[in-house]
Structure formats: C-alpha cells, structure tokens
Design an enzyme around this catalytic site. Sequence first.
Site, mmCIF file in Angstrom:
data_model
loop_
_atom_site.group_PDB
_atom_site.id
_atom_site.type_symbol
_atom_site.label_atom_id
_atom_site.label_comp_id
_atom_site.label_asym_id
_atom_site.label_seq_id
_atom_site.Cartn_x
_atom_site.Cartn_y
_atom_site.Cartn_z
ATOM 1 C CB SER A 55 -0.906 0.014 1.226
ATOM 2 O OG SER A 55 -1.751 1.150 1.234
ATOM 3 C CG HIS A 100 1.002 13.182 0.738
ATOM 4 N ND1 HIS A 100 -0.284 13.529 0.387
ATOM 5 C CD2 HIS A 100 0.897 12.228 1.711
ATOM 6 C CE1 HIS A 100 -1.145 12.826 1.125
ATOM 7 N NE2 HIS A 100 -0.458 12.033 1.928
ATOM 8 C CG HIS A 144 -4.241 5.165 -2.296
ATOM 9 N ND1 HIS A 144 -5.378 4.523 -2.752
ATOM 10 C CD2 HIS A 144 -3.782 4.432 -1.254
ATOM 11 C CE1 HIS A 144 -5.606 3.462 -2.004
ATOM 12 N NE2 HIS A 144 -4.648 3.381 -1.089
ATOM 13 C CG ASN A 188 -4.671 -0.964 -1.706
ATOM 14 O OD1 ASN A 188 -5.144 -2.089 -1.583
ATOM 15 N ND2 ASN A 188 -5.427 0.120 -1.828
ATOM 16 C CB VAL A 189 -1.927 -4.978 -5.264
ATOM 17 C CG1 VAL A 189 -2.404 -4.264 -6.519
ATOM 18 C CG2 VAL A 189 -0.436 -4.769 -5.082
ATOM 19 C CG HIS A 200 -9.686 7.758 -15.585
ATOM 20 N ND1 HIS A 200 -10.513 6.932 -14.852
ATOM 21 C CD2 HIS A 200 -9.538 8.896 -14.847
ATOM 22 C CE1 HIS A 200 -10.863 7.531 -13.730
ATOM 23 N NE2 HIS A 200 -10.283 8.730 -13.702
ATOM 24 C CG HIS A 236 -17.650 14.562 6.211
ATOM 25 N ND1 HIS A 236 -16.945 13.477 5.753
ATOM 26 C CD2 HIS A 236 -16.733 15.531 6.454
ATOM 27 C CE1 HIS A 236 -15.659 13.773 5.733
ATOM 28 N NE2 HIS A 236 -15.506 15.024 6.141
ATOM 29 N N GLY A 253 -3.106 -3.592 14.209
ATOM 30 C CA GLY A 253 -1.977 -3.379 13.313
ATOM 31 C C GLY A 253 -0.972 -2.377 13.857
ATOM 32 N NE ARG A 254 6.152 -0.861 12.676
ATOM 33 C CZ ARG A 254 6.712 0.053 11.900
ATOM 34 N NH1 ARG A 254 6.118 0.405 10.751
ATOM 35 N NH2 ARG A 254 7.851 0.613 12.233
#
EC number: 1.3.3.3
Length: 313
Positions: free
Chosen positions: A101, A105, A115, A117-118, A154, A184, A268-269
């Site tokens: 993951s 920035h 961003h 992740n797999v 895309h 929100h 988790g850590r």
Amino acid sequence: MQNKISADIQRVREFLLDLQSRICHALEQQEVAGGGDAKFIVDEWERAEGGGGRSRVLQNGTVIEKGGVMFSHIHINKLPASATARHPEIANCTAQALGVSLVIHPKNPNVPTSHANVRLFVAQPEGKDPVWWFGGGFDLTPYYPNDEDVIAWHQTAHDLCEPFGADVYPEMKQWCDDYFYLKHRDEQRGVGGLFFDDLNRWDFETCFQFIQAVGNGYLDAIIPIFKKNQDLPYTEEQREFQLYRRGRYVEFNIIYDRGTLFGLQSGGRIESILVSLPNLVSWAYRAEWEVGTPERRLTDYYLKPQDWLNKTS
C-alpha cells in the site's frame, strides 16, 4: 489444498516485495531528476501475533514531501467480528493478509497525490478449504489538474483491465468513484481510477495476474505525470491551497478508509497504518474561492465523477 495455498501466498509475497522495490526506485529517480537526493529509508518490523513487514518511507525530499510504500504480511490468530462484518462466516478464523500500500504526497502542488494498493487475504475456516480474495486499485488526488493527465491516468487503468473483460474497467472505475467519496462534504476525494475488493470471480491465477497488472499499471500511470509537472513553478498561494486540500485526504483516511479501519481493529502497527497522512496539512473555516479560478474549478469540474475516456469538451 493447504500446500497449494501456501505456495500461492509465497508467489504473491515475492511479487509484492519486488513491486515495492521497483516503485521506490522509480520515485527515487524522480527525486534525482528534480535535483534532490532523498531516498526511502527501510524499516523492517515484526508483529507479536505473527508476520511483519517492510516499511519504506521518504520524507522532506525535493520532489516528494512524504511518501510511504509499505509491504506487510501479517498472521491473525483470531479474526475479530468487528473486522469481518461483511464476511461473518470467517469471524474467529485464523488468517493471513499481505499487500503493498502506498501514498505519495509530492511537494509541488502541480503534481497530484497518488495512492495505490494490491493485497491478498486468506482465511482458514476449521476443517474447510481456505477462503481467499484479492483487493486493491489506484486513484489520483490532484490540486491543479489538467484534462490530459486525468485522461491518461484513466486510459492506463482502462488498458490494463481490457484483457480481463470489457466490463472490468467501467465496474471498477464506478466502484472507485463510489468509494472515494466524502459523504460529510458531498465531495469526491479526487478524480478516481480503479477500486476493487473481494476479488475471486476468476480462478486464483487470473486474479493474481490482475493485481500484477494493477500494481505495474500504477507506475505506468504516475511516472509520466511526475515528469511533466514536478518542475513547474508555483506560488505560495497555490502551496497553501494544496495544504488545505490535503485536509480532505486526511478526513477520508481517518473516517472512511477500510484499510485504516481494518488495521486499527486487527491491532496493526500504528506507524504503518497512519503513514498515509502528510507531514503538513491545514484546515480553514468556510474557505471559498471565486468562480472561474483554478481552485474553484477543481471542485466544480474535476471532483465530479465523469466519463474521462469519452470527453467531448
């Protein structure tokens, strides 16, 4: 079956470690191209319950202000019910979760935050076959975007999905638009990309090939954007806007993100879970920008879900 899934997990692990290394190398090359010399530090860690990970973090670079590319492979002795609400049948089972993951920035407001992740999740119900699925995707959060970059992002997503079926990109693009939404704020987090979870619609090998395509596709999509934008000039006002918009990123990650919530629920850590948060960020009360400004165009145009591959204007 147990020997087969163990071998499959090992193959996924090897791919993920290699992917982490290749992504860090490519981003360090962008640091060099921008005149910097910052590198990812390596932080190996272990987890008391079993497993561990290799965190790689770059901070205060010339091009990248903060980037985390995190590998983890954890063992869970008893899945908590709070972390298995969508799959109550595996509550209290042993499990393994492994993945890469990342959140990058950049310092220059003209380069988007990105961003990806797999991941693979495998649960072992007692006396039954393992239950497995893959998840992941990648998405883009720009501050001063342009159509060319968004469409190229895309297009890469579309092209990597195409061999797996014509319906895959539209489905996972929509899933991404729906997922990265701040209810929100009534606002998208960025311009989207791909998102998928619980992926076991194909056999294991095909699903594994798909996450390889996604992981490799992230690099194919993001490096040209860095090269094009990382040396563009920017003003202090643009920098302030970037920090303000980063606040939305933080809000999403600590309120809605499934990975953050799962990590907290499963013990988790914490340094790895919260590495996605930028070093610098700001909030302002009722900040407003005039119609016609690039800042207003971000929310009025770019942060609206769109069919980017069929733009007519």
